[in-house]
Design an enzyme around this catalytic site. Structure first.
Site, mmCIF file in Angstrom:
data_model
loop_
_atom_site.group_PDB
_atom_site.id
_atom_site.type_symbol
_atom_site.label_atom_id
_atom_site.label_comp_id
_atom_site.label_asym_id
_atom_site.label_seq_id
_atom_site.Cartn_x
_atom_site.Cartn_y
_atom_site.Cartn_z
ATOM 1 N N HIS A 62 0.857 -1.188 0.000
ATOM 2 C CA HIS A 62 0.000 0.000 0.000
ATOM 3 C C HIS A 62 0.893 1.238 0.000
ATOM 4 C CE1 HIS A 62 -3.856 -1.997 1.786
ATOM 5 N NE2 HIS A 62 -3.268 -2.773 0.887
ATOM 6 N N GLU A 64 1.041 3.878 1.833
ATOM 7 C CA GLU A 64 1.566 4.273 3.138
ATOM 8 C C GLU A 64 2.729 3.374 3.548
ATOM 9 O OE1 GLU A 64 -2.934 5.112 3.207
ATOM 10 O OE2 GLU A 64 -1.599 3.568 2.405
ATOM 11 N N CYS A 92 -6.027 2.301 5.658
ATOM 12 C CA CYS A 92 -6.686 1.054 6.054
ATOM 13 C C CYS A 92 -6.102 0.614 7.394
ATOM 14 C CB CYS A 92 -6.475 -0.007 4.982
ATOM 15 S SG CYS A 92 -4.803 -0.709 4.970
ATOM 16 N N CYS A 95 -2.338 -0.132 7.303
ATOM 17 C CA CYS A 95 -1.500 1.058 7.186
ATOM 18 C C CYS A 95 -1.509 1.876 8.474
ATOM 19 C CB CYS A 95 -1.943 1.893 5.996
ATOM 20 S SG CYS A 95 -1.630 1.043 4.420
#
Length: 163
Positions: A62, A64, A92, A95
């Site tokens: 992801h 992040e 999410c 993250c």
């Protein structure tokens, strides 16, 4: 307490950088429309990242996480205390947990988890599970605690670094 106008303007500069990262990853087919920027306490950009789940064949890639990994590499430390994470979408749970483990001091996001759900991302199911509102989306069970506990105990005896 609200921030001074120049601080908000600086925040917006970093958010637009996160947005640009989201566009790069999304338009390049590397992953979803997510971008992130890690900025140190002095306002220096340490790292930028975009979602690379599809390109890297890595469910953890992801935006992040990518940006946090790069920032940690740049600083030579897992500890990003004092840093701000700017992200084009509310992080999410994975993250958010990564930001906690990295000791991020502040998270600033643009789009919401509801915006992500609107286009088909399933963060809500994870939030529901973590909030006790739904069952785990997979079978989860404990096995071999006694066999593995000795490794924990040895780490504690050696006074291994906690983070």
């Amino acid at each position: 307490m609200s921030q001074p106008k120049d601080s908000k303007a600086r925040d917006m500069e970093f958010m637009l950088l996160a947005r640009d990262q989201a566009a790069i990853g999304s338009s390049g087919g590397e992953g979803g429309p997510f971008g992130a920027v890690v900025v140190d306490a002095g306002g220096e950009v340490l790292a930028v990242g975009h979602n690379r789940v599809l390109a890297a064949h890595d469910a953890t890639a992801h935006a992040e996480v990518v940006a946090l990994r790069l920032a940690g590499e740049r600083l030579g430390s897992h500890d990003l205390s004092g840093c701000t994470l700017y992200t084009s979408c509310e992080p999410c749970p994975m993250c958010l947990a990564a930001a906690v483990w990295a000791n991020i001091s502040r998270v600033v996001y643009a789009c919401t988890r509801d915006d992500a759900a609107e286009i088909g991302f399933r963060d809500a199911a994870i939030y529901d599970y973590l909030g006790g509102r739904a069952d785990a989306p997979f079978v989860i069970e404990e096995l071999g605690r006694e066999e593995c506990l000795s490794v924990f105990e040895e780490y504690q005896r050696q006074q291994g670094q906690l983070y």
